[in-house]
Structures are given as structure tokens and as C-alpha cells.
Design a protein around this motif. Structure first.
Motif, PDB file in Angstrom:
ATOM      1  N   ASP A  14     -72.885 -28.151  62.163  1.00 18.08           N
ATOM      2  CA  ASP A  14     -72.570 -28.390  63.576  1.00 18.08           C
ATOM      3  C   ASP A  14     -72.634 -29.883  63.880  1.00 18.08           C
ATOM      4  O   ASP A  14     -71.777 -30.437  64.576  1.00 18.08           O
ATOM      5  N   ASP A  18     -67.539 -33.124  64.123  1.00 16.07           N
ATOM      6  CA  ASP A  18     -66.564 -34.053  64.690  1.00 16.07           C
ATOM      7  C   ASP A  18     -66.075 -35.098  63.697  1.00 16.07           C
ATOM      8  O   ASP A  18     -64.995 -35.666  63.877  1.00 16.07           O
ATOM      9  N   THR A  52     -63.696 -26.797  59.150  1.00 15.21           N
ATOM     10  CA  THR A  52     -62.697 -27.180  60.145  1.00 15.21           C
ATOM     11  C   THR A  52     -61.311 -26.632  59.807  1.00 15.21           C
ATOM     12  O   THR A  52     -60.323 -27.018  60.432  1.00 15.21           O
ATOM     13  N   SER A  76     -70.841 -22.218  61.028  1.00 16.65           N
ATOM     14  CA  SER A  76     -70.967 -23.277  62.033  1.00 16.65           C
ATOM     15  C   SER A  76     -69.976 -23.094  63.184  1.00 16.65           C
ATOM     16  O   SER A  76     -68.769 -23.280  62.995  1.00 16.65           O
ATOM     17  N   PRO A  77     -70.452 -22.779  64.378  1.00 17.41           N
ATOM     18  CA  PRO A  77     -69.541 -22.665  65.523  1.00 17.41           C
ATOM     19  C   PRO A  77     -68.800 -23.958  65.837  1.00 17.41           C
ATOM     20  O   PRO A  77     -67.623 -23.931  66.204  1.00 17.41           O
ATOM     21  N   ARG A  78     -69.467 -25.092  65.678  1.00 14.47           N
ATOM     22  CA  ARG A  78     -68.827 -26.366  65.997  1.00 14.47           C
ATOM     23  C   ARG A  78     -67.690 -26.683  65.022  1.00 14.47           C
ATOM     24  O   ARG A  78     -66.654 -27.227  65.429  1.00 14.47           O
ATOM     25  N   LEU A  80     -65.865 -24.489  63.572  1.00 15.28           N
ATOM     26  CA  LEU A  80     -64.766 -23.595  63.932  1.00 15.28           C
ATOM     27  C   LEU A  80     -64.075 -24.025  65.219  1.00 15.28           C
ATOM     28  O   LEU A  80     -62.883 -23.741  65.400  1.00 15.28           O
ATOM     29  N   GLU A  81     -64.775 -24.689  66.104  1.00 16.52           N
ATOM     30  CA  GLU A  81     -64.115 -25.234  67.293  1.00 16.52           C
ATOM     31  C   GLU A  81     -63.004 -26.197  66.890  1.00 16.52           C
ATOM     32  O   GLU A  81     -61.909 -26.194  67.464  1.00 16.52           O
ATOM     33  N   VAL A  82     -63.302 -27.040  65.897  1.00 20.40           N
ATOM     34  CA  VAL A  82     -62.287 -27.967  65.398  1.00 20.40           C
ATOM     35  C   VAL A  82     -61.147 -27.181  64.750  1.00 20.40           C
ATOM     36  O   VAL A  82     -59.963 -27.462  64.986  1.00 20.40           O
ATOM     37  N   ARG A  84     -60.092 -24.181  65.330  1.00 25.03           N
ATOM     38  CA  ARG A  84     -59.267 -23.457  66.316  1.00 25.03           C
ATOM     39  C   ARG A  84     -58.254 -24.372  66.997  1.00 25.03           C
ATOM     40  O   ARG A  84     -57.166 -23.916  67.376  1.00 25.03           O
ATOM     41  N   ARG A  85     -58.595 -25.626  67.164  1.00 18.47           N
ATOM     42  CA  ARG A  85     -57.647 -26.556  67.784  1.00 18.47           C
ATOM     43  C   ARG A  85     -56.403 -26.736  66.914  1.00 18.47           C
ATOM     44  O   ARG A  85     -55.302 -26.970  67.427  1.00 18.47           O
ATOM     45  N   VAL A  94     -67.228 -16.688  63.434  1.00 18.43           N
ATOM     46  CA  VAL A  94     -68.531 -17.234  63.081  1.00 18.43           C
ATOM     47  C   VAL A  94     -69.317 -16.133  62.382  1.00 18.43           C
ATOM     48  O   VAL A  94     -69.425 -15.013  62.899  1.00 18.43           O
TER      49      VAL A  94
END
Length: 201
Positions: A14, A18, A52, A76-78, A80-82, A84-85, A94
Motif C-alpha cells: 500500500d 503510487d 498495479t 494491497s487495496p492501494r 489495485l486502485e492504480v 483499476r485506473r 482484493v
């Protein structure tokens, strides 16, 4: 494995979500794996420990018209946020690689790239890979043979468990996997074994 182990992995990745895509090695490895697997139009692909989504993104470039059914799982949810974009149409979940939230016989290809050494329960994970694969399906792994300590921090003994074809075969063999072909990918001081496995189950 304990919840604490998974939690520590989640926190670590997480925190790096970025900046993960800034790694030239990981981007290059994803494209090398994509060219190695050649999934074929219409294939259903699952990327375990997808992060990612670099591997899925590289595969999508091979089939830009949406010819692949893509799924990924990561702790890691974070991360996967990347993912998904970049992959709005992929099924991204997750979860724990040792308990895949996907149906039996649902994928033609499962990939696990630069992550096998991070998975606490590899026997359970490989059993799960065998379960979700369709007949004739295959797994592709990418494991470190050598790694740059500057790029990856201190030496990691966990990587040594999969730093040869024989060691990786010993880990995957009990779940019914046999090596089909392999190659070594090199990027600077990193060397990664990319291997394809058929499943006899």
C-alpha cells in the motif's frame, strides 16, 4: 499463515503503490512476460499478485480490441486502485492468493510475476491455481535468479527459494505442474526466470 503476515505485506505494498510503476525493471518484465505467454484472443487470464496490473496492462496491449477476459488479485487495496485506473474492465479483487475468489475451471492462463517469493502459503496458492485452470490451461511464473540490491533493498532469502527451474519445479510439482519451457530475462543486475507450466490435474 497468520493475519499479521498478510497485514504486513498489505501495508508494505500500500505504501509503495503510487511509485511502483516508476520501476523500469518491472515495466520491462511485464512486457517480456506478455510476449512470452502469447495468450491468444478470447483467453481468460488471471494475474495473481497483480499489483498495479502491469502484466495485465501489457497483455491488453497485445489484444487492444478487448480480446482477453482479464482478472487479477492482490492483497494491497492501494495497488489495485492504480490497476483499476488502467484496467476499468478487468475483474480485480482484493484477497489472498491462497484462497482465490474465482470459480473452478474458469481460466486458460494464470500468471504470477515477481511475486511468488512474497506469498506466505505457496502450496495453497499453487493448488488454487490448479483449481481455477481449465483443462489444458497453463501457469506462467517469473522468479528472481539474481537481483540488484540497490534496486530491491537488502538481499531477500525468500527469493532464493525460487531462483532456479528445479527449485520452482519442486514448489509447483505437488500441485500437478510440470515445466514446459523457460527463458531468462535480464535487466541491469536483475535476472528473472520466466517459466511456463502445464497442469496434469
Amino acid at each position: 499463515m497468520t493475519d499479521a503476515t498478510l497485514r504486513s505485506i498489505r501495508v508494505r505494498f500500500d505504501a509503495g503503490a503510487d511509485s511502483y510503476d516508476s520501476s523500469a525493471m518491472h515495466r520491462a518484465l511485464a512486457h517480456e512476460v506478455a510476449s512470452f505467454v502469447d495468450p491468444g484472443r478470447g483467453s481468460a487470464v488471471l494475474d495473481v499478485a497483480t499489483g498495479t496490473g502491469l502484466v495485465l496492462r501489457a497483455l491488453a496491449q497485445l489484444c487492444p480490441d478487448g480480446g482477453l477476459q482479464m482478472a487479477g488479485i492482490d492483497i494491497s487495496p492501494r495497488m489495485l486502485e492504480v490497476a483499476r485506473r488502467h484496467l476499468p474492465h478487468a475483474a480485480l479483487a482484493v484477497g489472498d492468493a491462497a484462497a482465490l475468489p474465482f470459480a473452478t475451471d474458469s481460466f486458460d492462463l494464470v500468471t504470477c510475476v515477481a511475486a511468488l517469493h512474497l506469498i506466505p502459503d505457496v502450496p495453497a496458492m499453487t493448488d488454487e491455481c490448479a483449481r481455477v485452470l481449465r483443462s489444458g490451461g497453463r501457469v506462467v511464473t517469473a522468479t528472481f535468479v539474481a537481483s540488484d540490491p540497490v534496486g530491491h533493498g537488502r538481499p531477500n532469502p525468500a527469493r532464493e527459494r525460487f531462483d532456479s527451474l528445479d527449485k520452482t519445479a519442486a514448489a509447483l510439482g505437488p500441485s500437478g505442474f510440470e515445466a514446459v519451457r523457460h527463458r531468462i530475462f535480464r535487466h541491469g543486475k536483475d535476472a528473472v526466470l520466466i517459466a511456463e507450466w502445464s497442469c496434469s490435474r
